[in-house]
Design an enzyme around this catalytic site. Structure first.
Site, PDB file in Angstrom:
ATOM      1  CE1 TYR A 473      -2.912  -3.660   0.929  1.00 35.47           C
ATOM      2  CE2 TYR A 473      -1.555  -3.361   3.031  1.00 35.47           C
ATOM      3  CZ  TYR A 473      -2.306  -3.758   2.148  1.00 35.47           C
ATOM      4  OH  TYR A 473      -2.735  -5.025   1.886  1.00 35.47           O
ATOM      5  CG  HIS A 474       4.013   1.845   1.451  1.00 37.68           C
ATOM      6  ND1 HIS A 474       4.949   0.929   1.721  1.00 37.68           N
ATOM      7  CD2 HIS A 474       3.192   1.464   2.388  1.00 37.68           C
ATOM      8  CE1 HIS A 474       5.114   0.656   2.447  1.00 37.68           C
ATOM      9  NE2 HIS A 474       3.671   1.122   3.135  1.00 37.68           N
ATOM     10  N   PRO A 475       1.799   2.707  -3.061  1.00 36.91           N
ATOM     11  CG  PRO A 475      -0.487   3.965  -3.743  1.00 36.91           C
ATOM     12  CD  PRO A 475       0.337   2.675  -3.257  1.00 36.91           C
TER      13      PRO A 475
END
Length: 538
Positions: A473-475
Site C-alpha cells: 500500500y505504498h503507490p
C-alpha cells in the site's frame, strides 16, 4: 462561480498539511475538496480498527489492480483512503521517514531543495516525537509520534534477539542515524487514538475562518484557460459546481487520484486522451507512468506459546480487550499490529537496506470474506513475519479507462517484472526463515504453516511469493518530480510542466520510491510544498 485563493484537491496526508499551512497566516482563502466524508468514526479513531476499514466503501476507494503476470494473474486489492485524512486515516500508522540516500537521490536527479538536509529540517519541524528531540528527531511540531515501547507483545523482544543472532543488530530508532537493523516501529498514535493527518493538521485549522473544507465533493476536472489552471469543477450533493482559484490549484489526491484527475483534465498521454474523447491540453506521457510500489508477503508459523490469536479470536477476548481499550486506553486495540520490524540488505553489495520486515504476534490464514481479519485471527496460536522490497525496479502505470470521473482508472503494477526484483525477494525470504530458525525464536515454534517446510527449492519459493504477494500500500511516483518535461510531470517546486497555476504535492510527486512506509514522506511533501507555495506568493 465561487472563488477562493487556493484550491486543494484531496484531504489526505499531504492535503491536510497544505490546508493547515496555507491558511495559517490568515491572508489567504483556502478551500479543500474531499471526495469522502468525516473521519469521526470509531474504527478510524481506534488504532487496530483499520482492519474494519480495509473493505469499507464509506472510507475507502477500494481500487483493484489489473491482472498481474508477476502475481500469477491475480488482481491485487489496493485500498486508498476516501475520508478526511485520506490513507493516514486507514493505514497501519507506521512512521518511517526513508533513508538519507533516498532524498539525496531526489536532489541528485535535478530537484534542488529535496536533499536529506532539507527534508530532515522539515521532518523535525513538523514532528513532536515522544522520544524527545535530538539531531534527528523533532519536538514542538503539530504531529505527535509515539515511541511505541510500552504494551508490546512479549515475543517482540525474542524476535529482536533472533534478528541479532541472524546478524541483524538492534536499532533503537529507524528514523535516526541509520535505518538498518531490527527494532520497534514509531507510530502515528496519540493516547488511545490514531493520529492521522486530519487529527494533527486539519481539525485544528478548521477553526479558522479563511479555511473551508467541502466533504463529499469529488473533483471532476481542473479548469484550464489559456494555459493556466483557474479552478476546479466538482460534484457535490448531486450537483456539478465550479470553484475559481485566484492563486493556484494544488492536487493532493495521491498516486492514483492525482494522475487520474490530470488525465481527465486533458493533461497526460495524448493518444490515451484522444481515445477517451478528451481535449489534449498538454501531451505528457509521464502522467500516470512510473508507478512504483512495495510488494511483499507474510510467512506464518504455528507457535507453542500464546499469541494475540488467543485473546482476539474468542468473543469473550474481544469483549475484554474492548473494555480495556475503552476504560483505560490500553491493550492491543490501542496499537497497530506491526509491533516490530526492521531493515536489512539481501547481500553485502548493497550500500543500504533493500528489504523491510514486519513482526506480527498473530496470524490470519483463515480470513473472513470481505474483511481484513485483524480482529478475527486464526483459531490456533499463530505468528507472522512479513517483508517487502524497499527499492523495486519494476514499474507500472495508472490510466483512465473512461472520460467518466467516477470510473476507476486501470492500475497496472507489473510486480516482480524484473529479474532483479525476483532475485532480491528470493534472498529475502530465505533470510526470513533464517531469523525464525535462531534459538531465540525457534524454541517457541511448533511448525511453519506458510509456505510450509515442503517449499524449499528456489523455483518453489519464487512460485510461492508470486502466488501470495501483494502490495503493502505504498503507490508512488505517478506524477514524479524532475527538471525535464520529457521524463517528469512537475518541477522541483511541484509545478506541473507546461501549465501555470497548477501543482501536485503528494506521494505521486516522489521522484523515486523511498525505503519504507510512505505516509511520513507524503506528509513531508505537503509541509515543504506549502513552504514553496507561500514563497512564490510573495
Amino acid at each position: 462561480m465561487d472563488e477562493t485563493d487556493y484550491i486543494i484537491v484531496g484531504a489526505g496526508s499531504a492535503g491536510c498539511v497544505l490546508a493547515n499551512r496555507l491558511s495559517e497566516n490568515g491572508r489567504h482563502q483556502v478551500t479543500l475538496l474531499e471526495a469522502g466524508g468525516s473521519d469521526r468514526r470509531f474504527f478510524v479513531q481506534m488504532p487496530l480498527g483499520y482492519g474494519k476499514l480495509f473493505y469499507n466503501p464509506a472510507v475507502n476507494w477500494l481500487y483493484a489492480a489489473e491482472p498481474d503476470p508477476g502475481l500469477n494473474g491475480q488482481r491485487d486489492h489496493i485500498p486508498r483512503g476516501r475520508v478526511l485524512g485520506g490513507s493516514s486515516s486507514i493505514n497501519a500508522m507506521v512512521w518511517i521517514r526513508g533513508q538519507k540516500q533516498d532524498f539525496d537521490d531526489w536532489e541528485a536527479a535535478g530537484n534542488p531543495g529535496w536533499g536529506w538536509d532539507q527534508v530532515l529540517a522539515a521532518y523535525k519541524a513538523l514532528e513532536h516525537n515522544e522520544a524527545g528531540a535530538d539531531a534527528y528527531r523533532g519536538q514542538g511540531g503539530p504531529l505527535y509520534i509515539s515511541q511505541n515501547r510500552r504494551g508490546l507483545h512479549w515475543l517482540v523482544e525474542d524476535y529482536i534477539a533472533a534478528c541479532a543472532e541472524a546478524g541483524l543488530p538492534y536499532n533503537p530508532d529507524f528514523n535516526g542515524a541509520a535505518q538498518e537493523g531490527a527494532g520497534t516501529y514509531q507510530m502515528t498514535i496519540k493516547g488511545r487514538r490514531r493520529n492521522s493527518a486530519a487529527r494533527a493538521f486539519l481539525h485544528p485549522a478548521m477553526r479558522r475562518r479563511n479555511l473551508r473544507v467541502l466533504t463529499h465533493a469529488q473533483a471532476l476536472r481542473v479548469i484550464v484557460e489559456n494555459g493556466r489552471a483557474t479552478g476546479v469543477e466538482y460534484r457535490q450533493g448531486g450537483e456539478t459546481r465550479r470553484l475559481r482559484a485566484r492563486a493556484e490549484v494544488i492536487l493532493a489526491g495521491g498516486a492514483i487520484n492525482s494522475p487520474q484527475l490530470l488525465q481527465l483534465s486533458g493533461i497526460g498521454p495524448g493518444a490515451l486522451l484522444q481515445q477517451m474523447g478528451l481535449p489534449v491540453l498538454r501531451d505528457n506521457p509521464n502522467v500516470g507512468d512510473h508507478l512504483s510500489d512495495h510488494h511483499g508477503l507474510n510467512y506464518t508459523w504455528k507457535m507453542k506459546v500464546s499469541t494475540y490469536n488467543s485473546i482476539l479470536r474468542p468473543w469473550w477476548g474481544k469483549a475484554l480487550m474492548g473494555l480495556w481499550y475503552l476504560a483505560l486506553g490500553g491493550g492491543p486495540l490501542a496499537k497497530s499490529i506491526n509491533h516490530g520490524g526492521g531493515f536489512f540488505r539481501t547481500h553485502d553489495g548493497h550500500d543500504r537496506p533493500n528489504m523491510q520486515l514486519y513482526f506480527q504476534a498473530f496470524s490470519t490464514l483463515l480470513p473472513r470474506a470481505g474483511e481484513r481479519p485483524l480482529l478475527t485471527p486464526d483459531p490456533f496460536q499463530g505468528l507472522s513475519v512479513g517483508l517487502s522490497n524497499c527499492r523495486p525496479t519494476s514499474r507500472g502505470h495508472v490510466r483512465i479507462t473512461s472520460p467518466d470521473p467516477f470510473a476507476h482508472p486501470a492500475i497496472t503494477a507489473n510486480a516482480y517484472s524484473t529479474a532483479e526484483d525476483v532475485t532480491e525477494m528470493l534472498a529475502a525470504v530465505k533470510f526470513l526463515r533464517r531469523i525464525m530458525a535462531q534459538p531465540a525464536m525457534a524454541r517457541w515454534v511448533e511448525e511453519e504453516l506458510r509456505p510450509g517446510p515442503q517449499v524449499q527449492s528456489d523455483a518453489d519459493l519464487i512460485e510461492d511469493f508470486r502466488n501470495r504477494s501483494g502490495t503493502v500500500y505504498h503507490p508512488s511516483c505517478t506524477c514524479r518530480m524532475g527538471p525535464d518535461p520529457e521524463s517528469s510531470v512537475i518541477d522541483a517546486r511541484l509545478r506541473v510542466h507546461g501549465i501555470d497555476g497548477l501543482r501536485v504535492a503528494d506521494a505521486s510527486s516522489f521522484p523515486n520510491l523511498i525505503a519504507g512506509n510512505t505516509n511520513a514522506p507524503a506528509i513531508m511533501v505537503g509541509w515543504k510544498g506549502a513552504e514553496l507555495i507561500l514563497q512564490d506568493a510573495r
